[in-house]
Design a protein around this motif. Structure first.
Motif, PDB file in Angstrom:
ATOM      1  N   MET A   1       0.851  -1.195   0.000  1.00  0.00           N
ATOM      2  CA  MET A   1       0.000   0.000   0.000  1.00  0.00           C
ATOM      3  C   MET A   1       0.888   1.246   0.000  1.00  0.00           C
ATOM      4  O   MET A   1       1.716   1.432   0.894  1.00  0.00           O
ATOM      5  CB  MET A   1      -0.912   0.001   1.233  1.00  0.00           C
ATOM      6  N   ARG A   2       0.709   2.083  -1.000  1.00  0.00           N
ATOM      7  CA  ARG A   2       1.450   3.351  -1.058  1.00  0.00           C
ATOM      8  C   ARG A   2       0.645   4.410  -0.325  1.00  0.00           C
ATOM      9  O   ARG A   2      -0.528   4.640  -0.641  1.00  0.00           O
ATOM     10  CB  ARG A   2       1.700   3.765  -2.509  1.00  0.00           C
ATOM     11  N   ILE A   3       1.281   5.044   0.663  1.00  0.00           N
ATOM     12  CA  ILE A   3       0.597   6.000   1.536  1.00  0.00           C
ATOM     13  C   ILE A   3       1.044   7.420   1.212  1.00  0.00           C
ATOM     14  O   ILE A   3       2.247   7.703   1.136  1.00  0.00           O
ATOM     15  CB  ILE A   3       0.890   5.696   3.016  1.00  0.00           C
ATOM     16  N   LEU A   4       0.082   8.304   1.038  1.00  0.00           N
ATOM     17  CA  LEU A   4       0.352   9.724   0.830  1.00  0.00           C
ATOM     18  C   LEU A   4       0.022  10.482   2.112  1.00  0.00           C
ATOM     19  O   LEU A   4      -0.941  10.138   2.808  1.00  0.00           O
ATOM     20  CB  LEU A   4      -0.491  10.264  -0.325  1.00  0.00           C
ATOM     21  N   ARG A   5       0.799  11.497   2.397  1.00  0.00           N
ATOM     22  CA  ARG A   5       0.570  12.325   3.585  1.00  0.00           C
ATOM     23  C   ARG A   5       0.613  13.791   3.172  1.00  0.00           C
ATOM     24  O   ARG A   5       1.628  14.283   2.670  1.00  0.00           O
ATOM     25  CB  ARG A   5       1.612  12.027   4.663  1.00  0.00           C
ATOM     26  N   THR A   6      -0.485  14.506   3.392  1.00  0.00           N
ATOM     27  CA  THR A   6      -0.560  15.910   3.012  1.00  0.00           C
ATOM     28  C   THR A   6       0.351  16.757   3.888  1.00  0.00           C
ATOM     29  O   THR A   6       0.366  16.607   5.115  1.00  0.00           O
ATOM     30  CB  THR A   6      -2.010  16.423   3.150  1.00  0.00           C
ATOM     31  N   ASP A   7       1.108  17.630   3.260  1.00  0.00           N
ATOM     32  CA  ASP A   7       2.008  18.530   3.979  1.00  0.00           C
ATOM     33  C   ASP A   7       1.200  19.391   4.950  1.00  0.00           C
ATOM     34  O   ASP A   7       0.200  20.010   4.577  1.00  0.00           O
ATOM     35  CB  ASP A   7       2.731  19.422   2.963  1.00  0.00           C
ATOM     36  N   GLU A   8       1.660  19.442   6.187  1.00  0.00           N
ATOM     37  CA  GLU A   8       0.966  20.207   7.228  1.00  0.00           C
ATOM     38  C   GLU A   8       0.840  21.684   6.861  1.00  0.00           C
ATOM     39  O   GLU A   8      -0.107  22.369   7.295  1.00  0.00           O
ATOM     40  CB  GLU A   8       1.711  20.060   8.564  1.00  0.00           C
ATOM     41  N   ALA A   9       1.748  22.188   6.053  1.00  0.00           N
ATOM     42  CA  ALA A   9       1.715  23.604   5.676  1.00  0.00           C
ATOM     43  C   ALA A   9       0.434  23.963   4.932  1.00  0.00           C
ATOM     44  O   ALA A   9       0.005  25.127   4.949  1.00  0.00           O
ATOM     45  CB  ALA A   9       2.928  23.945   4.814  1.00  0.00           C
ATOM     46  N   ARG A  10      -0.192  23.006   4.256  1.00  0.00           N
ATOM     47  CA  ARG A  10      -1.418  23.287   3.518  1.00  0.00           C
ATOM     48  C   ARG A  10      -2.586  23.613   4.454  1.00  0.00           C
ATOM     49  O   ARG A  10      -3.604  24.151   4.002  1.00  0.00           O
ATOM     50  CB  ARG A  10      -1.784  22.112   2.620  1.00  0.00           C
ATOM     51  N   ALA A  88      -4.287   4.097  -3.853  1.00  0.00           N
ATOM     52  CA  ALA A  88      -5.052   3.311  -4.827  1.00  0.00           C
ATOM     53  C   ALA A  88      -6.514   3.194  -4.415  1.00  0.00           C
ATOM     54  O   ALA A  88      -6.826   3.013  -3.227  1.00  0.00           O
ATOM     55  CB  ALA A  88      -4.450   1.911  -4.964  1.00  0.00           C
ATOM     56  N   LEU A  89      -7.402   3.285  -5.401  1.00  0.00           N
ATOM     57  CA  LEU A  89      -8.829   3.096  -5.127  1.00  0.00           C
ATOM     58  C   LEU A  89      -9.087   1.754  -4.454  1.00  0.00           C
ATOM     59  O   LEU A  89      -9.964   1.635  -3.585  1.00  0.00           O
ATOM     60  CB  LEU A  89      -9.630   3.181  -6.435  1.00  0.00           C
ATOM     61  N   THR A  90      -8.343   0.740  -4.842  1.00  0.00           N
ATOM     62  CA  THR A  90      -8.555  -0.602  -4.307  1.00  0.00           C
ATOM     63  C   THR A  90      -8.124  -0.744  -2.847  1.00  0.00           C
ATOM     64  O   THR A  90      -8.398  -1.773  -2.225  1.00  0.00           O
ATOM     65  CB  THR A  90      -7.798  -1.631  -5.161  1.00  0.00           C
ATOM     66  N   ASP A  91      -7.458   0.274  -2.301  1.00  0.00           N
ATOM     67  CA  ASP A  91      -7.078   0.242  -0.892  1.00  0.00           C
ATOM     68  C   ASP A  91      -8.270   0.531   0.025  1.00  0.00           C
ATOM     69  O   ASP A  91      -8.177   0.335   1.239  1.00  0.00           O
ATOM     70  CB  ASP A  91      -5.981   1.265  -0.597  1.00  0.00           C
ATOM     71  N   TYR A  92      -9.358   1.010  -0.549  1.00  0.00           N
ATOM     72  CA  TYR A  92     -10.500   1.451   0.248  1.00  0.00           C
ATOM     73  C   TYR A  92     -11.636   0.438   0.165  1.00  0.00           C
ATOM     74  O   TYR A  92     -12.100   0.089  -0.922  1.00  0.00           O
ATOM     75  CB  TYR A  92     -10.986   2.827  -0.225  1.00  0.00           C
ATOM     76  N   HIS A  93     -12.057  -0.031   1.342  1.00  0.00           N
ATOM     77  CA  HIS A  93     -13.202  -0.924   1.452  1.00  0.00           C
ATOM     78  C   HIS A  93     -14.024  -0.492   2.661  1.00  0.00           C
ATOM     79  O   HIS A  93     -13.492   0.098   3.609  1.00  0.00           O
ATOM     80  CB  HIS A  93     -12.753  -2.380   1.637  1.00  0.00           C
TER      81      HIS A  93
END
Length: 299
Positions: A1-10, A88-93
């Protein structure tokens, strides 16, 4: 699973969102963010957002409830807000979301919970309350439901599902505005967009519509019917607080009032507004919550 993390600065300087961040792991390497305001020892009020919003949706309600002496918790579902976002969309159930929330609930060891839920917050929250009913003392549902795939979903939902899965254009803030009667400011729209710097961060938001059960044979349908068996015996307070301008959930309040014993004799209310009543009528929605909590104290 590739995980993205939004920058806190946003998230710097968002209007009306001064809350300190809190994090825990929903599973190893997958961080969930939540707002935690008010006295830590007070009765918890759990506010669950839906699609495609995040805890920012409750920003006008959180201080009102916390200042009244309650502990307010508003998690960002995985894939939303400040929480991590599998790519990935498939990571969500459906079951993944429930497992992540259950891990969060168990880690904090919350009890005597007042659940406040809307949209997908209801699909998850009602299952959560049914499966962990000893932790919950009352439920307040605004523009939400727990579908089992046995009833035909409205046309507007089918259009939304197709749009979420196929449209190359998926502007989160503008979509929130479409479900809100009052005009959001540019800064508020930007705040809803803040968790999603690029399109690859939006997999969780795009995935949700396709996770709603549309036939009785789907695994989520089976589990939701089991949850309904619990809700049909639920005698703790169950209050509906719907709006008069939401075609997605219209009639769901009356359906739940008929089927859930805890709804009998409760002060159900219909507020003015669109799908996101937290934006259109936050003060009135907060008052419903406080009245329900005070009613318990009076009893």
């Amino acid at each position: 699973m590739r995980i993205l993390r939004t920058d806190e600065a946003r998230f710097a300087g968002l209007p009306d969102y001064p809350f300190s961040p809190h994090y825990l792991e929903a599973e190893p390497g997958l961080r969930m963010h939540f707002v935690d305001e008010g006295p830590a020892s007070a009765a918890p009020v759990l506010m669950l957002h839906g699609e495609p919003s995040w805890s920012y949706l409750y920003r006008h309600m959180i201080p009102t409830i916390a200042e009244a002496g309650y502990r307010v918790l508003a998690p960002d579902l995985i894939g939303f807000g400040k929480s991590d976002k599998p790519a990935a969309l498939t990571d969500y159930h459906y079951d993944h979301h429930l497992a992540w929330l259950t891990r969060w609930l168990d880690t904090l060891n919350l009890t005597n919970i007042t659940l406040v839920c809307q949209n997908w917050g209801s699909l998850l929250g009602l299952r959560l309350a049914a499966e962990h009913n000893s932790r919950f003392s009352r439920i307040i549902v605004g523009n939400g439901m727990l579908p089992t795939g046995e009833s035909r979903l409205p046309t507007v939902f089918r259009l939304w599902k197709a749009f979420a899965s196929r449209s190359p254009w998926f502007p989160i803030g503008r979509l929130i505005q479409l479900g809100t009667e009052r005009t959001l400011s540019p800064a508020e729209i930007a705040a809803y967009d803040a968790p999603f710097p690029t399109s690859e961060y939006k997999a969780g938001a795009r995935a949700f519509p396709a996770l709603i059960p549309t036939s009785p044979e789907e695994p989520a349908s089976v589990a939701n019917r089991e949850a309904w068996r619990v809700l049909e015996k639920w005698r703790k307070p169950f209050i509906t607080c719907f709006s008069n301008g939401d075609p997605l959930t219209r009639g769901g309040d009356r359906y739940m009032q008929r089927r859930i014993p805890g709804a009998f004799g409760q002060p159900h209310i219909t507020l003015n507004g669109g799908h996101f009543l937290q934006e259109d009528t936050p003060d009135q929605f907060a008052r419903v919550i406080l009245d329900a909590l005070k009613a318990e104290m009076a009893a």
